[in-house]
Design a protein around this motif. Structure first.
Motif, PDB file in Angstrom:
ATOM      1  N   VAL A 127      82.239   1.020 127.021  1.00  0.00           N
ATOM      2  CA  VAL A 127      83.012   0.988 125.784  1.00  0.00           C
ATOM      3  C   VAL A 127      82.754   2.267 125.004  1.00  0.00           C
ATOM      4  N   ASP A 129      82.749   3.991 121.492  1.00  0.00           N
ATOM      5  CA  ASP A 129      82.671   3.500 120.122  1.00  0.00           C
ATOM      6  C   ASP A 129      84.020   3.695 119.432  1.00  0.00           C
ATOM      7  N   ARG A 143      92.679   5.935 129.843  1.00  0.00           N
ATOM      8  CA  ARG A 143      91.574   5.383 130.617  1.00  0.00           C
ATOM      9  C   ARG A 143      92.051   5.171 132.055  1.00  0.00           C
ATOM     10  N   ARG A 295      77.975  -2.077 128.817  1.00  0.00           N
ATOM     11  CA  ARG A 295      77.904  -3.505 128.535  1.00  0.00           C
ATOM     12  C   ARG A 295      77.325  -4.314 129.685  1.00  0.00           C
ATOM     13  N   GLY A 299      80.441  -7.091 131.844  1.00  0.00           N
ATOM     14  CA  GLY A 299      80.695  -6.894 130.425  1.00  0.00           C
ATOM     15  C   GLY A 299      79.711  -7.592 129.521  1.00  0.00           C
TER      16      GLY A 299
END
Length: 317
Positions: A127, A129, A143, A295, A299
């Motif tokens: 991820v 920020d 992405r 993460r 995740g």
């Protein structure tokens, strides 16, 4: 534009060891072999042996001498060795010169994420920020892969830098009294260490100068983000000063003076008060907050940050 000033004369071995030893031993990790020091940091065996004789901190095991990686980086810089660390600062100086040419700067920052945990290397979630993607300089974000982000950034053209106010000049004078030294993480917020030794990296210098500005009544705040050097961007910290119209502008007196002292910037073209516009991309984060987070597999929250502040993560196109 004039050429960079000649580099300051390299320090003597005695002076190098004297500066390095100002860092307390408790902040050292002797994990770098003599062979790696010569191959990666470009320090010859004879040079290292001479430094050891002068008192360079070291340890040893069955394979031979062991050194602290921060000590080696600083030794190479102080001796003027063409090390990877020196190459990093040469690239940052080049970015400043490009950004100061008077035209808007558009770059694509490719953020490549790697799993920091060898226990699992697939299915990880990464991820950026939200402060990164919402920064006003961001034009587009893509992405193409789960571990790859592409961020188009447009930095405004540099304009003329007004002369500093008397109070700002006192702040510049304070920055001039500091010596650059790459610090281990345990010292980058230790203002007592700075006051005792006069040594600072960019993080500690910014903390100190913001506090000093408060005493002088100069509106100042810390800023963090990337210096858009090529081919790899570098996480960097600098100041922001507020003008009479209430606008905040970047300022980096400590680092500009350091680069000029190494002969990487022309001192006449890059005085300490010059605004480094067009080279620094500011992201609205605290100094110690990573731009990219890991993460974990699937995740899961609470994973460790993969950002090692190294060239593998921020490629500038």
């Amino acid at each position: 534009m004039s050429t960079p000033v000649p580099a300051s004369a390299p320090a003597t071995p005695e002076a190098v060891v004297g500066q390095v030893r100002l860092v307390p031993d408790g902040h050292r990790d002797f994990d770098t072999s003599l062979e790696h020091a010569t191959r990666f940091h470009r320090l010859s065996r004879a040079c290292l042996e001479q430094l050891v004789e002068q008192g360079l901190p070291h340890s040893s095991d069955a394979t031979g001498l062991l050194f602290d990686r921060y000590d080696l980086r600083n030794v190479a810089l102080l001796l003027g060795v063409r090390s990877p660390q020196r190459a990093t600062y040469e690239a940052m100086a080049a970015a400043l010169r490009a950004g100061g040419a008077g035209a808007a700067v558009r770059r694509t920052v490719v953020v490549r994420a790697y799993c920091p945990d060898r226990e699992h290397c697939a299915g990880c979630a990464f991820v950026l920020d939200p402060a990164v993607t919402s920064a006003p300089e961001v034009v587009a974000v893509r992405r193409p892969e789960a571990s790859r982000f592409e961020v188009d950034v447009l930095l405004a053209a540099a304009d003329a830098t007004p002369p500093p106010t008397p109070e700002q000049r006192r702040l510049l004078d304070e920055a001039a009294g500091l010596r650059f030294h790459l610090l281990p993480p345990g010292l980058t917020a230790d203002l007592g260490f700075l006051r005792e030794t006069g040594l600072a990296d960019c993080t500690l210098a910014v903390r100190h100068l913001v506090a000093w500005a408060g005493e002088l009544g100069v509106p100042a705040r810390p800023a963090t983000g990337l210096c858009l050097s090529r081919p790899f961007a570098n996480r960097h910290h600098w100041l922001e000063l507020r003008d009479v119209e209430g606008r905040w502008w970047p300022a980096d007196p400590f680092f500009l003076r350091t680069l000029a002292g190494w002969g990487l910037l022309a001192d006449g073209d890059w005085p300490a008060h010059r605004r480094p516009v067009g080279a620094y991309w500011r992201v609205d984060l605290d100094l110690d907050v990573p731009m990219l987070r890991h993460r974990g597999a699937g995740g899961a929250a609470g994973g460790s940050p993969p950002e090692r502040l190294g060239p593998a993560y921020f490629l500038v196109q």
